[in-house]
Design an enzyme around this catalytic site. Sequence first.
Site, mmCIF file in Angstrom:
data_model
loop_
_atom_site.group_PDB
_atom_site.id
_atom_site.type_symbol
_atom_site.label_atom_id
_atom_site.label_comp_id
_atom_site.label_asym_id
_atom_site.label_seq_id
_atom_site.Cartn_x
_atom_site.Cartn_y
_atom_site.Cartn_z
ATOM 1 C CD GLU A 154 -42.685 30.366 29.973
ATOM 2 O OE1 GLU A 154 -43.119 30.411 30.303
ATOM 3 O OE2 GLU A 154 -42.000 30.829 28.985
ATOM 4 C CG ASP A 166 -43.856 36.731 32.725
ATOM 5 O OD1 ASP A 166 -43.272 37.719 32.607
ATOM 6 O OD2 ASP A 166 -43.181 36.707 31.178
HETATM 7 C C1 GLA Z 1 -39.968 37.064 29.851
HETATM 8 C C2 GLA Z 1 -39.707 36.095 31.264
HETATM 9 C C3 GLA Z 1 -39.642 37.005 32.923
HETATM 10 C C4 GLA Z 1 -38.885 37.895 32.586
HETATM 11 C C5 GLA Z 1 -38.485 38.884 30.838
HETATM 12 C C6 GLA Z 1 -37.595 39.568 31.222
HETATM 13 O O1 GLA Z 1 -40.793 37.851 29.973
HETATM 14 O O2 GLA Z 1 -40.931 34.782 31.449
HETATM 15 O O3 GLA Z 1 -39.441 35.714 33.510
HETATM 16 O O4 GLA Z 1 -37.849 37.320 32.964
HETATM 17 O O5 GLA Z 1 -38.828 37.754 30.634
HETATM 18 O O6 GLA Z 1 -37.612 40.543 32.607
#
Ligand code: GLA
Length: 376
Positions: A154, A166
């Site tokens: 990513e 995530d």
């Molecule tokens: C997105 C990013 C995560 C995190 C969230 C905020 O989902 O992918 O890594 O930073 O935003 O908490």
Amino acid sequence: MLETFRQLFGSAEGARIYRAPGRVNLIGEHTDYTLGFVLPVALDLATHIAAVPSPDGMLRIYSQQRRELREFTAAGIPQRQPAHDWTDYPIGVAVELARAGFPLAPANLLICSSVPEGSGLSSSAALEVASALAFLSGRAIDPLDLARLCQRAERNFVGVPCGIMDQYISIFGRRNSAVEIDCRSLGHRFVPLPESITFTAVNSMVKHALAGSAYKDRVAECAAAADALGLPLRDFSPSQFESKAHNLPPLVARRARHVVTENARVADFVESSMRGDLARMGRLMVESHRSLQNDYEVSCPELDFLVDTALSIDGVYGSRMTGGGFGGCTVTMLRPDALPHFQQQIVSAYEARFQVTPQLYPCHPSPGAGEGPANP
Ligand code: GLA
């Protein structure tokens, strides 16, 4: 799913199916990329990929959501550049896997997902992790290495400087449990949630254009704060931070204040959950939202409206935006028996205000990714 696969590719013989879940983050927002703490839950909403080796050297990927088939020469994957569309997620993963010593085997893939796109429930990580499992096709990899590899896909290929939350929760999720992740040690502990409450996500159905650029800005602002303070933000308690905050430019100080107080709220939320202190858990969620709204400035009118409306409904303990922000979902903690009334109230209030019907997703803490049964 296998019937669709047959129609697309002629035969589904030997198909293996992989599943990777989306997530809802209960608390600890925008803290992962500064090595702080997060408390997500893996959902029963998931991305499924059916895969069969292909004899002709090609990688074919069909997205059921997009109704689009894309073809690549498997041998050319390591040289590929981003296409700036949905294929960047699986191809980015294939590139990183090749780099890590797992060259891509030609295959036909069908992707089906129940994680709503752009909703802040991590459809991207679900797609990355499911793709990785499909490409690995049973080759063993350490789960933490897999999470980091998908995060690199990513960051390097899609171009979002995201944290690890995530991808991590999509792999390490656990039934009936939230997962507290320490984003520096990359260790975790399971946090069972009180049985007398439930969580639901509410989708604002919007995604503001600002989301991508603002995310990068916040990452940079936090890095500037840590540089100026000489220590990672997670090493400050709120009071230690306040004694140093005057050394920072006012905007950077507000961003850092969110991160420092949010890390403290994660610890407090986990302890409150263990004690069954539901009222405090709810209050912490609301404080988290206010901090994201005012100090971190990643909320938007639709999310604020959903939170404020939720808090006026009977049986609700707390509510906050979840995920990156600027649209997507809120998460609300409430009594299970209050859910039907909550749903009806929040839908009608939101429709009256924005002329859009929000979708609700009850959150059932679910296991992390693996080879699994097909999506019905
Ligand atoms: C997105 C990013 C995560 C995190 C969230 C905020 O989902 O992918 O890594 O930073 O935003 O908490």
